[in-house]
Every structure is written in C-alpha cells, then in structure tokens.
Write an enzyme that holds these catalytic residues in place. Structure first.
Site, PDB file in Angstrom:
ATOM      1  N   CYS A 131       0.819  -1.212   0.000  1.00 13.35           N
ATOM      2  CA  CYS A 131       0.000   0.000   0.000  1.00 13.35           C
ATOM      3  C   CYS A 131       0.855   1.265   0.000  1.00 13.35           C
ATOM      4  O   CYS A 131       0.602   2.198  -0.778  1.00 13.35           O
ATOM      5  CB  CYS A 131      -0.921  -0.002   1.206  1.00 13.35           C
ATOM      6  SG  CYS A 131      -2.087  -1.383   1.236  1.00 13.35           S
ATOM      7  N   HIS A 132       1.875   1.294   0.867  1.00 11.54           N
ATOM      8  CA  HIS A 132       2.698   2.507   0.989  1.00 11.54           C
ATOM      9  C   HIS A 132       4.189   2.212   0.983  1.00 11.54           C
ATOM     10  O   HIS A 132       4.990   3.113   1.237  1.00 11.54           O
ATOM     11  CB  HIS A 132       2.322   3.282   2.261  1.00 11.54           C
ATOM     12  CG  HIS A 132       0.873   3.636   2.319  1.00 11.54           C
ATOM     13  ND1 HIS A 132      -0.055   2.835   2.941  1.00 11.54           N
ATOM     14  CD2 HIS A 132       0.180   4.689   1.800  1.00 11.54           C
ATOM     15  CE1 HIS A 132      -1.269   3.393   2.833  1.00 11.54           C
ATOM     16  NE2 HIS A 132      -1.146   4.512   2.146  1.00 11.54           N
ATOM     17  N   GLY A 133       4.558   0.944   0.751  1.00 12.70           N
ATOM     18  CA  GLY A 133       5.960   0.613   0.533  1.00 12.70           C
ATOM     19  C   GLY A 133       6.775   0.448   1.793  1.00 12.70           C
ATOM     20  O   GLY A 133       7.962   0.815   1.801  1.00 12.70           O
ATOM     21  N   PRO A 187       7.380   4.227   5.161  1.00 13.96           N
ATOM     22  CA  PRO A 187       6.797   5.195   6.108  1.00 13.96           C
ATOM     23  C   PRO A 187       6.395   4.618   7.463  1.00 13.96           C
ATOM     24  O   PRO A 187       6.035   5.374   8.361  1.00 13.96           O
ATOM     25  CB  PRO A 187       5.561   5.699   5.368  1.00 13.96           C
ATOM     26  CG  PRO A 187       5.143   4.543   4.525  1.00 13.96           C
ATOM     27  CD  PRO A 187       6.414   3.861   4.091  1.00 13.96           C
TER      28      PRO A 187
END
Length: 245
Positions: free
Chosen positions: A209-211, A224
């Site tokens: 989703c956000h790495g 993150p």
C-alpha cells in the site's frame, strides 16, 4: 305659682326623699350580688387574677416553660433505643449496598463480551502443521496473526543485525520466546494494511500500500511505517502447541 301647684310640688319632693334610701339600698344589693356572681373583682384584680400564659407570681414570670413530654417518652432505656436505631440504619445500609452491587453486577454482565467473542479471545495453533521456512496466517480477535517457522539461517540473520541503528531499535531475542517461532500481528504500523510475507528488500514482509519493508524479525527497515510489527500475547503450554491470547 298658685297654692295648689305648690302643694303638689311639695308632695312630690317628700315622696322622692322617702324612696331615695330604698333605691340606694336596692342598687347596693344588686351591685353586691353581681360581685358575688362574677369571679373578677376590679378592686382585687391585681391580687387574685393569674394569667394562663404565665407561671409564677406577678413579679416573677417564667418565660422558659418547657412542656412535659413524659407520657410520650419510650419505656425502654436510652441505650436500648440507640441500639435499635443503629441496627435499623445498618440493616437498611446493608440492603442498599446489596442492591447497588447486584445492579452494577448485572450492568457489567450485560456489557461484557458474549460467549462467541470469548471463544475467540484465545486461539490454539498446532505447530506441527507448519513446516520450517513457511508462514501461516491465523485470525485472532478479528486481526490477522503471522506465525513464521524460521530456519537456522533466518534466525542467524535476525540475531546478527545491528538493531541499535534501526528506526525502532529492538533485538531479536526480545521479539521471540523461541527463536524458531516468530509471532506477530499482521497489521502494518503505518495505516493498518496487511503486509505480504516472504517479500520486500529484506526477505521478510512488504506492505504494497505505501511501501513499508520489514525484515525476518518483523522490524521496520524501510518505508513510512514508524514501528516494528506488534507482538501479541502468546505462550507454549506444551510441545507442538501454541496459544495466542
């Protein structure tokens, strides 16, 4: 004035003088009789009359008269009355406390988890069904739980890592109870996504989703996510069996 008129006047005066003593004596008798019939005598009012609103003599009026309540007084002793009062107050206090306790208990029972929810509070995992080097996902309290049977190389890799330089510093031995079994909540610490196992740059887990990247110990290494994957409560009651919760 003529002679007859003078004679008449003289006769009337004479008759009046004769009747005056009788009228006076009659008036005196009437006054005396009235005094005898009346309890109040003006000549002796200050000496004989006593006001019903005062007690004592005329010059010593008692203005602090306390009524006598003797006939209303209890026949028991003062100590007995106090004991009875204390008993009644204590009894009603105990009944009130019991009622309050039952009310709170019923409220808490209604607010507590149901039987199906309590059944999911703990999950048993048969470790013999998980081969070495494989992951399984267990649903526990509505959340996914990752259970990894680590190999010897994976254990060595996780222990040799310089954990003090990581974003969320934590040694591998603090994250496991047995080195070969890694148990974590499968929820990314960034926004709650579910990472993918055996993926990412560090051979652990990867959140597409956000790495965010996690290593083989579930520690965040890139992306993150601010924290490592959370470790739930679990135990090994016997060999080959694990209980989560």
């Amino acid at each position: 004035m003529s002679l007859p008129s003078k004679a008449t006047t003289s006769l009337l005066r004479h008759a009046g003088r004769q009747q005056l003593p009788a009228l006076r004596s009659s008036a005196a008798l009437v006054q005396k009789r009235n005094r005898a019939d009346s309890p109040f005598d003006a000549s002796t009012s200050h000496a004989e009359f006593t006001s019903p609103f005062h007690r004592g003599t005329r010059n010593e009026q008692d203005t602090t008269v306390i009524p006598n309540w003797g006939k209303y007084r209890s026949s028991s002793s003062e100590t007995g009355n106090k004991l009875f009062q204390y008993f009644m107050v204590g009894s009603f206090g105990g009944l009130t406390a019991l009622g309050a306790k039952n009310t709170v208990q019923d409220f808490l029972v209604n607010m507590s988890a149901s039987a199906d929810v309590l059944a999911q509070a703990k999950v048993e995992v048969d470790l013999s069904q998980i081969p070495e080097g494989k992951n399984v996902i267990i649903k526990w309290r509505g959340k996914p739980v990752f259970v990894r049977h680590r190999t010897a190389d994976e254990i060595k890799e996780a222990e040799d890592e310089d954990w003090k330089k990581l974003r969320d510093p934590q040694p591998d031995e603090d994250r496991v109870k047995k080195p070969e079994w890694l148990v974590m909540l499968g929820v990314c610490t960034h926004l709650g996504c579910v990472p993918i196992g055996e993926a990412g740059d560090y051979g652990g887990w990867f959140c597409p989703c956000h790495g965010s990247h996690y290593d083989i110990s579930g520690r965040v290494r890139k992306g993150p996510a601010p924290l490592n994957l959370e470790i739930p409560e679990y135990d090994f009651p016997e060999d080959g069996l694990m209980v989560i919760g």
